[in-house]
Write a protein that holds these residues in place. Sequence first.
Motif, PDB file in Angstrom:
ATOM      1  N   GLY A   1       0.853  -1.191   0.000  1.00 21.13           N
ATOM      2  CA  GLY A   1       0.000   0.000   0.000  1.00 21.13           C
ATOM      3  C   GLY A   1       0.881   1.230   0.000  1.00 21.13           C
ATOM      4  N   GLY A   2       0.306   2.347  -0.315  1.00 21.47           N
ATOM      5  CA  GLY A   2       1.085   3.579  -0.397  1.00 21.47           C
ATOM      6  C   GLY A   2       1.769   3.686  -1.747  1.00 21.47           C
ATOM      7  N   GLU A   3       2.776   4.518  -1.800  1.00 22.73           N
ATOM      8  CA  GLU A   3       3.513   4.747  -3.044  1.00 22.73           C
ATOM      9  C   GLU A   3       4.301   3.514  -3.464  1.00 22.73           C
ATOM     10  OE1 GLU A   3       3.748   7.500  -5.157  1.00 22.73           O
ATOM     11  OE2 GLU A   3       2.038   8.226  -4.002  1.00 22.73           O
ATOM     12  N   VAL A   4       4.439   3.330  -4.769  1.00 21.93           N
ATOM     13  CA  VAL A   4       5.269   2.257  -5.314  1.00 21.93           C
ATOM     14  C   VAL A   4       6.728   2.641  -5.091  1.00 21.93           C
ATOM     15  CG1 VAL A   4       5.936   1.066  -7.430  1.00 21.93           C
ATOM     16  CG2 VAL A   4       3.540   1.661  -7.033  1.00 21.93           C
ATOM     17  N   SER A   5       7.507   1.709  -4.568  1.00 18.23           N
ATOM     18  CA  SER A   5       8.916   2.030  -4.322  1.00 18.23           C
ATOM     19  C   SER A   5       9.648   2.209  -5.648  1.00 18.23           C
ATOM     20  CB  SER A   5       9.580   0.949  -3.474  1.00 18.23           C
ATOM     21  OG  SER A   5       9.549  -0.287  -4.140  1.00 18.23           O
ATOM     22  N   PRO A   6      10.582   3.154  -5.706  1.00 18.18           N
ATOM     23  CA  PRO A   6      11.307   3.411  -6.946  1.00 18.18           C
ATOM     24  C   PRO A   6      12.231   2.239  -7.301  1.00 18.18           C
ATOM     25  CG  PRO A   6      12.219   4.714  -5.152  1.00 18.18           C
ATOM     26  CD  PRO A   6      11.018   4.019  -4.613  1.00 18.18           C
ATOM     27  N   TRP A   7      12.639   2.197  -8.564  1.00 17.61           N
ATOM     28  CA  TRP A   7      13.466   1.100  -9.055  1.00 17.61           C
ATOM     29  C   TRP A   7      14.727   0.920  -8.227  1.00 17.61           C
ATOM     30  CZ3 TRP A   7      18.475   1.767 -10.489  1.00 17.61           C
ATOM     31  CH2 TRP A   7      18.891   3.069 -10.768  1.00 17.61           C
ATOM     32  N   ASN A   8      15.325   2.030  -7.751  1.00 20.15           N
ATOM     33  CA  ASN A   8      16.602   1.913  -7.040  1.00 20.15           C
ATOM     34  C   ASN A   8      16.445   1.378  -5.624  1.00 20.15           C
ATOM     35  OD1 ASN A   8      15.484   4.202  -5.969  1.00 20.15           O
ATOM     36  ND2 ASN A   8      17.147   5.571  -6.571  1.00 20.15           N
ATOM     37  N   LYS A   9      15.211   1.077  -5.227  1.00 16.44           N
ATOM     38  CA  LYS A   9      14.974   0.372  -3.966  1.00 16.44           C
ATOM     39  C   LYS A   9      14.754  -1.120  -4.233  1.00 16.44           C
ATOM     40  CE  LYS A   9      14.969   4.081  -1.434  1.00 16.44           C
ATOM     41  NZ  LYS A   9      16.249   4.524  -0.966  1.00 16.44           N
ATOM     42  N   ARG A  10      14.415  -1.443  -5.487  1.00 14.92           N
ATOM     43  CA  ARG A  10      14.189  -2.842  -5.859  1.00 14.92           C
ATOM     44  C   ARG A  10      15.398  -3.453  -6.560  1.00 14.92           C
ATOM     45  NH1 ARG A  10       9.558  -0.296  -8.069  1.00 14.92           N
ATOM     46  NH2 ARG A  10      10.339  -0.786 -10.130  1.00 14.92           N
ATOM     47  N   MET A  11      16.221  -2.604  -7.130  1.00  9.53           N
ATOM     48  CA  MET A  11      17.419  -3.037  -7.857  1.00  9.53           C
ATOM     49  C   MET A  11      18.622  -2.352  -7.217  1.00  9.53           C
ATOM     50  SD  MET A  11      15.908  -4.742 -10.405  1.00  9.53           S
ATOM     51  CE  MET A  11      16.942  -4.917 -11.826  1.00  9.53           C
ATOM     52  N   ARG A  12      19.814  -2.817  -7.566  1.00  8.45           N
ATOM     53  CA  ARG A  12      21.008  -2.146  -7.061  1.00  8.45           C
ATOM     54  C   ARG A  12      20.998  -0.707  -7.566  1.00  8.45           C
ATOM     55  NH1 ARG A  12      26.633  -4.236  -8.973  1.00  8.45           N
ATOM     56  NH2 ARG A  12      26.732  -2.266 -10.055  1.00  8.45           N
ATOM     57  N   ALA A  13      21.192   0.252  -6.676  1.00  8.73           N
ATOM     58  CA  ALA A  13      21.043   1.670  -7.008  1.00  8.73           C
ATOM     59  C   ALA A  13      22.096   2.176  -7.987  1.00  8.73           C
ATOM     60  CB  ALA A  13      21.056   2.523  -5.738  1.00  8.73           C
ATOM     61  N   GLU A  14      23.298   1.623  -7.949  1.00 12.04           N
ATOM     62  CA  GLU A  14      24.343   2.057  -8.874  1.00 12.04           C
ATOM     63  C   GLU A  14      24.160   1.299 -10.185  1.00 12.04           C
ATOM     64  OE1 GLU A  14      25.431   0.124  -6.006  1.00 12.04           O
ATOM     65  OE2 GLU A  14      24.971   1.903  -4.856  1.00 12.04           O
ATOM     66  N   PRO A  15      23.846   1.999 -11.269  1.00 11.97           N
ATOM     67  CA  PRO A  15      23.586   1.303 -12.539  1.00 11.97           C
ATOM     68  C   PRO A  15      24.852   0.651 -13.094  1.00 11.97           C
ATOM     69  CG  PRO A  15      23.355   3.685 -12.804  1.00 11.97           C
ATOM     70  CD  PRO A  15      23.693   3.428 -11.374  1.00 11.97           C
ATOM     71  N   PRO A  16      24.668  -0.260 -14.029  1.00 12.95           N
ATOM     72  CA  PRO A  16      25.831  -0.883 -14.659  1.00 12.95           C
ATOM     73  C   PRO A  16      26.628   0.134 -15.473  1.00 12.95           C
ATOM     74  CG  PRO A  16      23.792  -1.727 -15.619  1.00 12.95           C
ATOM     75  CD  PRO A  16      23.415  -0.778 -14.543  1.00 12.95           C
ATOM     76  N   GLU A  17      27.845  -0.212 -15.746  1.00 13.78           N
ATOM     77  CA  GLU A  17      28.728   0.643 -16.531  1.00 13.78           C
ATOM     78  C   GLU A  17      28.064   0.988 -17.868  1.00 13.78           C
ATOM     79  OE1 GLU A  17      32.888  -0.194 -18.745  1.00 13.78           O
ATOM     80  OE2 GLU A  17      32.838  -0.681 -16.602  1.00 13.78           O
ATOM     81  N   GLY A  18      28.094   2.270 -18.218  1.00 10.18           N
ATOM     82  CA  GLY A  18      27.524   2.732 -19.479  1.00 10.18           C
ATOM     83  C   GLY A  18      26.048   3.093 -19.393  1.00 10.18           C
ATOM     84  N   VAL A  19      25.425   2.902 -18.235  1.00  9.38           N
ATOM     85  CA  VAL A  19      24.010   3.231 -18.055  1.00  9.38           C
ATOM     86  C   VAL A  19      23.929   4.331 -17.000  1.00  9.38           C
ATOM     87  CG1 VAL A  19      21.730   2.357 -17.403  1.00  9.38           C
ATOM     88  CG2 VAL A  19      23.343   0.854 -18.583  1.00  9.38           C
ATOM     89  N   THR A  20      23.113   5.329 -17.244  1.00 14.19           N
ATOM     90  CA  THR A  20      22.985   6.423 -16.275  1.00 14.19           C
ATOM     91  C   THR A  20      21.735   6.248 -15.424  1.00 14.19           C
ATOM     92  OG1 THR A  20      21.697   7.829 -17.755  1.00 14.19           O
ATOM     93  CG2 THR A  20      24.123   8.029 -17.888  1.00 14.19           C
ATOM     94  N   VAL A  21      21.771   6.858 -14.261  1.00 15.44           N
ATOM     95  CA  VAL A  21      20.594   6.880 -13.382  1.00 15.44           C
ATOM     96  C   VAL A  21      19.436   7.542 -14.125  1.00 15.44           C
ATOM     97  CG1 VAL A  21      19.652   7.900 -11.271  1.00 15.44           C
ATOM     98  CG2 VAL A  21      21.911   6.821 -11.234  1.00 15.44           C
ATOM     99  N   GLU A  22      19.730   8.605 -14.870  1.00 12.83           N
ATOM    100  CA  GLU A  22      18.690   9.319 -15.622  1.00 12.83           C
ATOM    101  C   GLU A  22      18.027   8.404 -16.660  1.00 12.83           C
ATOM    102  OE1 GLU A  22      21.352  11.903 -13.607  1.00 12.83           O
ATOM    103  OE2 GLU A  22      21.895  10.523 -15.230  1.00 12.83           O
TER     104      GLU A  22
END
Length: 162
Positions: free
Chosen positions: A112-133
Amino acid sequence: APLIQQHDSTRYQYISFTMVFKVSPATPSDIPGILPVFFSSFVGPRAEALFPPTESGKKWLADSIEAAIANPELGIQWVVATEESESSGDEGAEAEKKGKVVANAMWVKHSGGEVSPWNKRMRAEPPEGVTVEALDGFFGPMTRQHHKAMGERPHFCKFLQP
Protein backbone atom coordinates in the motif's frame (compact mmCIF):
# COMPACT_ATOMS: atom_id res chain seq x y z
CA ALA A 1 6.05 -45.96 -24.43
CA PRO A 2 9.03 -46.14 -26.76
CA LEU A 3 10.57 -42.84 -27.76
CA ILE A 4 10.05 -43.43 -31.49
CA GLN A 5 6.77 -45.02 -32.45
CA GLN A 6 5.81 -46.55 -35.80
CA HIS A 7 2.21 -46.18 -36.93
CA ASP A 8 1.47 -48.80 -39.57
CA SER A 9 -1.66 -47.18 -40.92
CA THR A 10 0.10 -43.97 -41.92
CA ARG A 11 3.71 -45.17 -42.19
CA TYR A 12 5.30 -42.30 -40.35
CA GLN A 13 7.36 -42.04 -37.23
CA TYR A 14 7.26 -39.38 -34.58
CA ILE A 15 9.19 -38.69 -31.45
CA SER A 16 7.19 -38.53 -28.28
CA PHE A 17 8.55 -36.86 -25.17
CA THR A 18 7.35 -35.28 -22.01
CA MET A 19 8.84 -32.15 -20.49
CA VAL A 20 8.48 -31.64 -16.77
CA PHE A 21 8.76 -28.18 -15.25
CA LYS A 22 9.06 -27.22 -11.63
CA VAL A 23 8.29 -23.74 -10.27
CA SER A 24 10.12 -22.80 -7.07
CA PRO A 25 11.49 -19.80 -5.19
CA ALA A 26 14.84 -18.73 -6.62
CA THR A 27 17.98 -19.30 -4.61
CA PRO A 28 21.42 -17.75 -5.13
CA SER A 29 22.46 -20.89 -7.03
CA ASP A 30 19.73 -20.13 -9.63
CA ILE A 31 21.13 -16.70 -10.50
CA PRO A 32 23.54 -17.97 -13.22
CA GLY A 33 20.52 -19.59 -14.92
CA ILE A 34 18.30 -16.52 -14.52
CA LEU A 35 20.74 -14.17 -16.25
CA PRO A 36 20.62 -15.67 -19.78
CA VAL A 37 16.81 -15.93 -19.60
CA PHE A 38 16.56 -12.28 -18.51
CA PHE A 39 18.95 -10.97 -21.17
CA SER A 40 17.33 -13.04 -23.94
CA SER A 41 14.02 -11.39 -23.00
CA PHE A 42 15.38 -7.85 -23.37
CA VAL A 43 16.95 -7.56 -26.81
CA GLY A 44 17.34 -4.67 -29.18
CA PRO A 45 19.16 -1.35 -28.95
CA ARG A 46 16.87 0.32 -26.36
CA ALA A 47 16.71 -2.73 -24.09
CA GLU A 48 20.44 -3.34 -24.29
CA ALA A 49 21.15 0.33 -23.56
CA LEU A 50 19.25 -0.03 -20.27
CA PHE A 51 20.09 -3.67 -19.48
CA PRO A 52 23.44 -4.29 -21.17
CA PRO A 53 24.35 -7.98 -21.50
CA THR A 54 27.91 -7.09 -20.45
CA GLU A 55 29.85 -8.27 -17.41
CA SER A 56 28.88 -5.04 -15.61
CA GLY A 57 25.20 -5.46 -16.59
CA LYS A 58 25.17 -9.10 -15.51
CA LYS A 59 26.80 -8.24 -12.18
CA TRP A 60 24.26 -5.44 -11.59
CA LEU A 61 21.35 -7.80 -12.20
CA ALA A 62 22.93 -10.67 -10.22
CA ASP A 63 23.60 -8.35 -7.26
CA SER A 64 20.01 -7.05 -7.43
CA ILE A 65 18.55 -10.57 -7.45
CA GLU A 66 20.84 -11.73 -4.67
CA ALA A 67 19.85 -8.73 -2.50
CA ALA A 68 16.16 -9.51 -3.05
CA ILE A 69 16.65 -13.16 -2.09
CA ALA A 70 18.69 -12.25 0.99
CA ASN A 71 16.29 -9.52 2.17
CA PRO A 72 12.68 -10.73 2.14
CA GLU A 73 11.62 -7.48 3.82
CA LEU A 74 12.07 -5.83 0.40
CA GLY A 75 8.88 -7.63 -0.65
CA ILE A 76 10.46 -9.10 -3.78
CA GLN A 77 10.26 -12.81 -4.58
CA TRP A 78 12.15 -14.20 -7.55
CA VAL A 79 10.74 -17.49 -8.86
CA VAL A 80 12.22 -19.88 -11.40
CA ALA A 81 10.72 -22.50 -13.68
CA THR A 82 13.21 -25.29 -14.22
CA GLU A 83 13.14 -28.13 -16.71
CA GLU A 84 13.35 -31.38 -14.77
CA SER A 85 13.87 -34.95 -15.86
CA GLU A 86 10.80 -37.17 -15.71
CA SER A 87 12.41 -39.28 -13.01
CA SER A 88 13.16 -36.40 -10.66
CA GLY A 89 11.34 -36.77 -7.40
CA ASP A 90 12.25 -37.17 -3.78
CA GLU A 91 15.45 -39.12 -4.27
CA GLY A 92 17.44 -37.77 -1.34
CA ALA A 93 20.33 -35.51 -2.34
CA GLU A 94 19.27 -35.70 -6.00
CA ALA A 95 16.05 -33.86 -5.09
CA GLU A 96 18.19 -30.87 -4.06
CA LYS A 97 19.45 -30.42 -7.64
CA LYS A 98 17.40 -28.22 -9.91
CA GLY A 99 17.23 -28.50 -13.65
CA LYS A 100 17.95 -25.80 -16.20
CA VAL A 101 16.20 -22.45 -15.62
CA VAL A 102 13.82 -21.92 -18.57
CA ALA A 103 11.78 -18.99 -17.20
CA ASN A 104 11.71 -16.70 -14.20
CA ALA A 105 9.51 -14.09 -12.65
CA MET A 106 9.90 -11.35 -10.11
CA TRP A 107 6.90 -10.85 -7.82
CA VAL A 108 6.78 -7.55 -5.96
CA LYS A 109 4.52 -7.13 -2.94
CA HIS A 110 3.10 -3.63 -2.67
CA SER A 111 1.78 -3.22 0.87
CA GLY A 112 0.00 0.00 0.00
CA GLY A 113 1.08 3.58 -0.40
CA GLU A 114 3.51 4.75 -3.04
CA VAL A 115 5.27 2.26 -5.31
CA SER A 116 8.92 2.03 -4.32
CA PRO A 117 11.31 3.41 -6.95
CA TRP A 118 13.47 1.10 -9.06
CA ASN A 119 16.60 1.91 -7.04
CA LYS A 120 14.97 0.37 -3.97
CA ARG A 121 14.19 -2.84 -5.86
CA MET A 122 17.42 -3.04 -7.86
CA ARG A 123 21.01 -2.15 -7.06
CA ALA A 124 21.04 1.67 -7.01
CA GLU A 125 24.34 2.06 -8.87
CA PRO A 126 23.59 1.30 -12.54
CA PRO A 127 25.83 -0.88 -14.66
CA GLU A 128 28.73 0.64 -16.53
CA GLY A 129 27.52 2.73 -19.48
CA VAL A 130 24.01 3.23 -18.06
CA THR A 131 22.98 6.42 -16.28
CA VAL A 132 20.59 6.88 -13.38
CA GLU A 133 18.69 9.32 -15.62
CA ALA A 134 18.24 6.63 -18.31
CA LEU A 135 16.85 4.17 -15.76
CA ASP A 136 14.63 6.89 -14.27
CA GLY A 137 13.38 7.60 -17.81
CA PHE A 138 12.51 3.92 -18.28
CA PHE A 139 11.06 3.07 -14.87
CA GLY A 140 9.48 6.48 -14.11
CA PRO A 141 6.64 6.30 -16.65
CA MET A 142 5.90 2.70 -15.66
CA THR A 143 5.75 3.70 -12.00
CA ARG A 144 3.34 6.54 -12.82
CA GLN A 145 1.12 4.21 -14.88
CA HIS A 146 1.27 1.63 -12.10
CA HIS A 147 0.13 4.23 -9.59
CA LYS A 148 -2.60 5.47 -11.93
CA ALA A 149 -3.96 1.93 -12.33
CA MET A 150 -3.52 0.62 -8.79
CA GLY A 151 -3.46 3.73 -6.64
CA GLU A 152 -2.28 3.03 -3.13
CA ARG A 153 -4.11 -0.30 -2.79
CA PRO A 154 -2.06 -3.27 -1.55
CA HIS A 155 -1.37 -5.74 -4.38
CA PHE A 156 1.20 -7.99 -6.00
CA CYS A 157 2.86 -7.22 -9.31
CA LYS A 158 4.55 -9.84 -11.51
CA PHE A 159 7.33 -9.33 -14.04
CA LEU A 160 7.85 -12.44 -16.19
CA GLN A 161 10.81 -13.39 -18.34
CA PRO A 162 9.98 -16.45 -20.47
